[in-house]
Design a protein around this motif. Structure first.
Motif, mmCIF file in Angstrom:
data_model
loop_
_atom_site.group_PDB
_atom_site.id
_atom_site.type_symbol
_atom_site.label_atom_id
_atom_site.label_comp_id
_atom_site.label_asym_id
_atom_site.label_seq_id
_atom_site.Cartn_x
_atom_site.Cartn_y
_atom_site.Cartn_z
ATOM 1 N N THR A 7 0.825 -1.201 0.000
ATOM 2 C CA THR A 7 0.000 0.000 0.000
ATOM 3 C C THR A 7 0.862 1.255 0.000
ATOM 4 O OG1 THR A 7 -0.162 -0.129 2.399
ATOM 5 C CG2 THR A 7 -1.948 -1.122 1.125
ATOM 6 N N SER A 8 2.165 1.070 0.251
ATOM 7 C CA SER A 8 3.081 2.204 0.226
ATOM 8 C C SER A 8 4.142 1.957 -0.844
ATOM 9 C CB SER A 8 3.740 2.372 1.598
ATOM 10 O OG SER A 8 4.651 3.443 1.571
ATOM 11 N N PHE A 9 3.928 2.534 -2.009
ATOM 12 C CA PHE A 9 4.865 2.450 -3.129
ATOM 13 C C PHE A 9 4.922 3.837 -3.749
ATOM 14 C CE2 PHE A 9 5.977 1.890 -7.569
ATOM 15 C CZ PHE A 9 7.079 1.044 -7.477
ATOM 16 N N THR A 10 6.110 4.425 -3.783
ATOM 17 C CA THR A 10 6.239 5.823 -4.182
ATOM 18 C C THR A 10 7.377 6.019 -5.170
ATOM 19 O OG1 THR A 10 5.513 6.458 -1.968
ATOM 20 C CG2 THR A 10 6.577 8.163 -3.274
ATOM 21 N N SER A 11 7.130 6.808 -6.182
ATOM 22 C CA SER A 11 8.188 7.221 -7.088
ATOM 23 C C SER A 11 9.069 8.230 -6.363
ATOM 24 C CB SER A 11 7.569 7.863 -8.331
ATOM 25 O OG SER A 11 8.576 8.446 -9.118
ATOM 26 N N VAL A 12 10.371 8.016 -6.416
ATOM 27 C CA VAL A 12 11.310 8.918 -5.750
ATOM 28 C C VAL A 12 12.007 9.815 -6.762
ATOM 29 C CG1 VAL A 12 13.401 9.027 -4.318
ATOM 30 C CG2 VAL A 12 11.658 7.290 -3.858
ATOM 31 N N SER A 13 12.404 9.223 -7.899
ATOM 32 C CA SER A 13 13.165 9.980 -8.883
ATOM 33 C C SER A 13 12.950 9.373 -10.271
ATOM 34 C CB SER A 13 14.655 9.927 -8.516
ATOM 35 O OG SER A 13 15.476 10.410 -9.539
ATOM 36 N N ALA A 14 12.861 10.241 -11.270
ATOM 37 C CA ALA A 14 12.769 9.770 -12.652
ATOM 38 C C ALA A 14 14.159 9.468 -13.214
ATOM 39 C CB ALA A 14 12.069 10.805 -13.523
ATOM 40 N N GLU A 15 15.157 10.247 -12.804
ATOM 41 C CA GLU A 15 16.517 10.044 -13.284
ATOM 42 C C GLU A 15 17.486 10.266 -12.134
ATOM 43 O OE1 GLU A 15 19.154 8.631 -15.584
ATOM 44 O OE2 GLU A 15 17.130 8.817 -16.339
#
Length: 104
Positions: free
Chosen positions: A18-26
């Motif tokens: 339930t906790s999945f987060t994008s941190v950085s694209a590059e």
């Protein structure tokens, strides 16, 4: 909702995260929270990689299956799955990621 899969010592395991987060694209970085010492944590540590399936609303039965510690939690034979090039198991008809792990 995401389902995380890991495989180690011949055991395949999945959990609804339930906790999945994008941190950085590059560079591409994502954060997933897994309880330290849990079955998933132990298999992820052995596997060194995870499969991440981003589920749609129509796939609620999949997310429900892997949200609880039930006998079906380690069952995959009745679901439409595939292996990514690196070997991680993911569910078909999902947005999919496969990455090496960096532990904190």
């Amino acid at each position: 909702v995401t389902v995380i899969t890991a495989e180690g010592d011949g055991h395949l395991h999945a959990m609804t995260a339930t906790s999945f987060t994008s941190v950085s694209a590059e560079p591409p970085l994502a954060l997933v929270c897994i309880k330290r010492g849990s079955d998933t944590d132990q298999l992820v540590a052995k596997a060194g990689r995870i499969g991440v399936s981003l589920l749609s609303e129509t796939q609620q039965t999949i997310s429900n299956r892997y949200a609880w510690k039930t006998p079906d939690r380690n069952r995959f034979d009745d679901l439409d799955t595939r292996r990514c090039p690196g070997g991680a198991l993911v569910f078909n008809e999902c947005a999919v990621l496969e990455r090496q792990l960096c532990r904190a």
